[in-house]
Design a protein around this motif. Sequence first.
Motif: not given
Length: 220
Positions: A94-96, A126-128, A134-135
Amino acid sequence: MNLLGWIKYLELVTAIAGIIFYRKYSNSNLKYFVYMLWFIVLVEFAIGTLKQYTEARLQNNYIYNVLTSLQYAYYFFLYYSIITIPRYRQWVLTFLVMFVVAVVVNFLWIQKLSVTAAFASYTFTLGAILLMMTIALFLVEILNTEKILYFKNYLMFWISIGLFVFYTGIIPFVLSINLLPDFLSNDALAIMFFTLNLVMYSCFTLGFIISRPQVEGLKQ
């Protein structure tokens, strides 16, 4: 050479370490991590050469906007391949999708992608944030596995720590591009950016050196 100019040498040292210990991961998904490091090194040194011998400085942001977007997409794919809990994998997917949609929208209509474009701070931030989430999912998962007993020998642990420290620290820097543009000339920012890169690439390099492939348990 200014302090930021030394970052590409940190990247080079890490990429070399990845090649030296490549046989540990040549049959796992992490071999692509080594490829990505070398791709970054080639891009950085190519840009450095352009800046030294040409007047192509206006293309820097364009290249970095594309490069950082590809990096984020790769990291999401990497964690998707490593994480095993179905619910967590669905979150990462979903994040991707969220990130890819945001990049397309940003590049087409907001911070438009062009040779003279400014740094795409919105999608970078946003990606960060999504990558840190995710991490966190990855770290929560390994807390409930035997890998937590051997975390020092687990390359993905060191990659995750390096990425988490870097992106946690870089968000204020990126936000300052829009909120405090006059502050960007401060030498303290260059020191902070170099230090964050030093910590991140040191974690990657240490991981290559001390990790053991039998701890990875990666999908082939």
